[in-house]
Motif scaffolding. Structure first.
Motif, PDB file in Angstrom:
ATOM      1  N   ASP A 141       0.113  -6.170  13.250  1.00  0.00           N
ATOM      2  CA  ASP A 141       1.513  -6.414  12.900  1.00  0.00           C
ATOM      3  C   ASP A 141       2.222  -7.142  14.036  1.00  0.00           C
ATOM      4  OD1 ASP A 141       0.858  -4.961  10.703  1.00  0.00           O
ATOM      5  OD2 ASP A 141       2.287  -3.335  11.043  1.00  0.00           O
ATOM      6  N   VAL A 142       3.089  -8.060  13.649  1.00  0.00           N
ATOM      7  CA  VAL A 142       3.930  -8.736  14.617  1.00  0.00           C
ATOM      8  C   VAL A 142       5.218  -9.139  13.923  1.00  0.00           C
ATOM      9  CG1 VAL A 142       2.912 -11.012  14.154  1.00  0.00           C
ATOM     10  CG2 VAL A 142       4.034 -10.587  16.356  1.00  0.00           C
ATOM     11  N   CYS A 143       6.338  -9.023  14.634  1.00  0.00           N
ATOM     12  CA  CYS A 143       7.631  -9.465  14.089  1.00  0.00           C
ATOM     13  C   CYS A 143       8.097 -10.676  14.889  1.00  0.00           C
ATOM     14  CB  CYS A 143       8.671  -8.349  14.170  1.00  0.00           C
ATOM     15  SG  CYS A 143      10.269  -8.830  13.452  1.00  0.00           S
ATOM     16  N   ASN A 168      14.256 -12.573  10.779  1.00  0.00           N
ATOM     17  CA  ASN A 168      13.290 -11.705  11.440  1.00  0.00           C
ATOM     18  C   ASN A 168      12.206 -11.341  10.435  1.00  0.00           C
ATOM     19  OD1 ASN A 168      14.953 -11.856  13.619  1.00  0.00           O
ATOM     20  ND2 ASN A 168      15.656  -9.727  13.564  1.00  0.00           N
ATOM     21  N   LEU A 205       8.581  -9.688   9.612  1.00  0.00           N
ATOM     22  CA  LEU A 205       7.503  -8.784   9.995  1.00  0.00           C
ATOM     23  C   LEU A 205       6.263  -9.149   9.203  1.00  0.00           C
ATOM     24  CD1 LEU A 205       6.374  -6.255  11.424  1.00  0.00           C
ATOM     25  CD2 LEU A 205       7.236  -4.902   9.477  1.00  0.00           C
ATOM     26  N   HIS A 209       2.920  -8.025   8.073  1.00  0.00           N
ATOM     27  CA  HIS A 209       2.318  -6.691   7.970  1.00  0.00           C
ATOM     28  C   HIS A 209       1.451  -6.599   6.719  1.00  0.00           C
ATOM     29  CE1 HIS A 209       1.898  -2.327   7.713  1.00  0.00           C
ATOM     30  NE2 HIS A 209       2.453  -2.364   6.513  1.00  0.00           N
ATOM     31  N   CYS A 247       4.829 -10.610   4.121  1.00  0.00           N
ATOM     32  CA  CYS A 247       5.936 -10.912   5.026  1.00  0.00           C
ATOM     33  C   CYS A 247       7.170 -10.148   4.580  1.00  0.00           C
ATOM     34  CB  CYS A 247       6.230 -12.409   5.031  1.00  0.00           C
ATOM     35  SG  CYS A 247       4.860 -13.419   5.609  1.00  0.00           S
ATOM     36  N   HIS A 248       7.870  -9.567   5.541  1.00  0.00           N
ATOM     37  CA  HIS A 248       9.035  -8.746   5.227  1.00  0.00           C
ATOM     38  C   HIS A 248      10.197  -9.215   6.089  1.00  0.00           C
ATOM     39  CE1 HIS A 248       6.142  -6.044   3.216  1.00  0.00           C
ATOM     40  NE2 HIS A 248       5.383  -6.299   4.262  1.00  0.00           N
ATOM     41  N   HIS A 305      14.251  -6.037  11.425  1.00  0.00           N
ATOM     42  CA  HIS A 305      13.208  -5.594  12.338  1.00  0.00           C
ATOM     43  C   HIS A 305      13.478  -6.141  13.740  1.00  0.00           C
ATOM     44  CE1 HIS A 305      11.262  -4.873   8.488  1.00  0.00           C
ATOM     45  NE2 HIS A 305      11.370  -6.161   8.212  1.00  0.00           N
ATOM     46  N   SER A 306      13.041  -5.386  14.733  1.00  0.00           N
ATOM     47  CA  SER A 306      13.189  -5.828  16.111  1.00  0.00           C
ATOM     48  C   SER A 306      12.092  -6.845  16.423  1.00  0.00           C
ATOM     49  CB  SER A 306      13.083  -4.638  17.059  1.00  0.00           C
ATOM     50  OG  SER A 306      13.182  -5.064  18.402  1.00  0.00           O
ATOM     51  N   PRO A 307      12.449  -8.075  16.781  1.00  0.00           N
ATOM     52  CA  PRO A 307      11.419  -9.112  16.953  1.00  0.00           C
ATOM     53  C   PRO A 307      10.634  -8.973  18.247  1.00  0.00           C
ATOM     54  CG  PRO A 307      13.587 -10.015  17.419  1.00  0.00           C
ATOM     55  CD  PRO A 307      13.820  -8.616  16.919  1.00  0.00           C
ATOM     56  N   ASP A 308       9.355  -9.277  18.168  1.00  0.00           N
ATOM     57  CA  ASP A 308       8.503  -9.345  19.351  1.00  0.00           C
ATOM     58  C   ASP A 308       8.607 -10.715  20.012  1.00  0.00           C
ATOM     59  OD1 ASP A 308       7.154  -6.718  18.944  1.00  0.00           O
ATOM     60  OD2 ASP A 308       6.372  -7.711  17.138  1.00  0.00           O
TER      61      ASP A 308
END
Length: 408
Positions: A317-319, A337, A339, A341, A345-346, A350-353
């Protein structure tokens, strides 16, 4: 101080075209694309026939026209189709019949029609638009980007592969053969970027074909249709309009069929849309191949497109926060943003990486697979404060160049 002069009111009206507009619609097309009576006669058409053939387009497409009084001066059509994007069926719009009389050019009419038409696409959840460009720079300014290529080739008779053997047989069939049309549907269902042809798309496929254009199907030893080619023999040349195959056996079987014509022809000319040069498969690879951009696309609604867009289910997973600029459709100029997963894609809070910035055209060519994030980053088309974002983005998305052969 003097207040700035107010913008002049738009002096024309915009409305949907109906069946009663057929004559004006056809006249504008004929003028803009310079379809002459000789062109029609050579293709076996009469003027009344082409009018009748265009009537279904008016019925099934979403066509906006701009009028000066009662006179149609510009038009923009969106034809609804379905497209395979990495195994997911998307509802898209193919832009066609884009034309304006020259004396009305330079007044922003086409931009108005395009913006209004793309807005109507958004309302219908058609999140991607395609077109065959008459001017790549013009469409790039409106957020479009290249997403597929067309490869044209010339193979001399002595270069046609002679060692290909396949256990099945090839049979010539008529244009309406069900195996032929079903084969394309099967091919589209397994091929990224391919459009599913409905009845009108098939009509467009045949629109300018001559009566002696032929269809040949490759059948396996168990009589299963696995591939076909559409071709024309003329002046000692075999012209291959389309060749598709579901596996290597069918590919070899069709080239073996071409080789069976070597005493009748001097060369084979054709097009392929697999984005892979065919020279590698030839015994004599010294053939002529020409690659040129073919189809442009643009995402109409970023959030809607991401909602159905598949990603690599095998990656962690990565945002990623996508800062998108779209100078033409303001609803896309935003930060999304996303995600990645479990293969989907969502878009949300979400808090981005990572953060990446790009234009709507760059996002389109990236997500359709024409260019990777690494390629676009090296060209300065993607910006990010952390280069690790590029690797993670390329890991998250799938990579396959679109196969798009249709021109509506």
């Amino acid at each position: 101080m003097h207040s700035s002069a107010s913008a002049k009111p738009f002096p024309y009206t915009i409305r949907e075209l109906t069946g009663s507009d057929l004559d004006q619609y056809n006249a504008l097309l004929r003028y803009a694309f310079q379809v002459t009576e000789q062109d029609l006669m050579e293709a076996g058409w009469r003027d009344d026939e082409i009018k009748q053939s265009k009537f279904p387009v008016l019925e099934r497409a979403d066509i906006l026209g701009c009028y000066d009084g009662d006179n149609l001066i510009s038009q923009f059509a969106v034809y609804p189709l379905k497209m395979n994007i990495y195994g997911t069926t998307f509802h898209i719009g193919f832009i066609t019949s884009v034309s304006t009389y020259p004396e009305y050019s330079g007044q922003g009419i086409m931009s108005r029609l395009m913006r209004k038409s793309l807005g109507r696409m958004r309302d219908k959840k058609q999140s991607l638009a395609l077109l065959y460009p008459y001017s790549i720079p013009l469409y790039r300014k409106h957020g479009w980007e290249i997403i597929s290529n067309k490869i044209s080739y010339v193979v001399k008779d002595r270069q046609i592969p002679s060692a290909y053997r396949a256990p099945g047989i090839v049979r010539r069939v008529d244009w309406e053969n069900s195996d032929f049309r079903n084969l394309h549907t099967t091919f589209a269902a397994q091929t990224h970027g391919c459009l599913f042809r409905n009845s009108l798309a098939w009509e467009e496929f045949w629109r300018w074909e001559l009566d002696d254009t032929m269809v040949a199907i490759y059948y396996s030893a168990t009589k299963k249709p696995l591939g076909y080619m559409v071709y024309l023999l003329r002046n000692d040349i075999m012209y291959v309009k389309e060749m598709i195959y579901l596996n290597l056996e069918a590919q070899m079987g069709l080239w073996s069929y071409i080789h069976a014509h070597d005493s009748m022809i001097d060369e084979v000319r054709g097009n392929t849309y697999y984005n892979e040069p065919i020279a590698f498969d030839m015994d004599d690879a010294d053939i002529k191949e020409t690659i040129r951009p073919y189809i442009m696309g643009r995402i109409v609604d970023v959030k809607e497109f991401f909602a159905s867009y598949p990603c690599d289910p095998g990656e962690k997973d990565v945002c990623i926060a996508f800062d998108i600029t779209d100078p033409f459709l303001d609803w896309n100029s935003d930060t999304f943003n996303v995600l990645f997963h479990a293969g989907g894609c969502h878009v949300g809070r979400h808090s981005p990486d990572f953060h990446v910035s790009m234009s709507i055209g760059t996002l389109t060519t990236l997500l359709l697979g024409y260019k990777s994030a690494a390629q676009l980053y090296r060209r300065g088309r993607i910006e990010t404060p952390n280069a690790e974002a590029i690797r993670r983005l390329d890991d998250a998305i799938l990579h396959e160049t679109p196969y798009i052969s249709d021109y509506i």
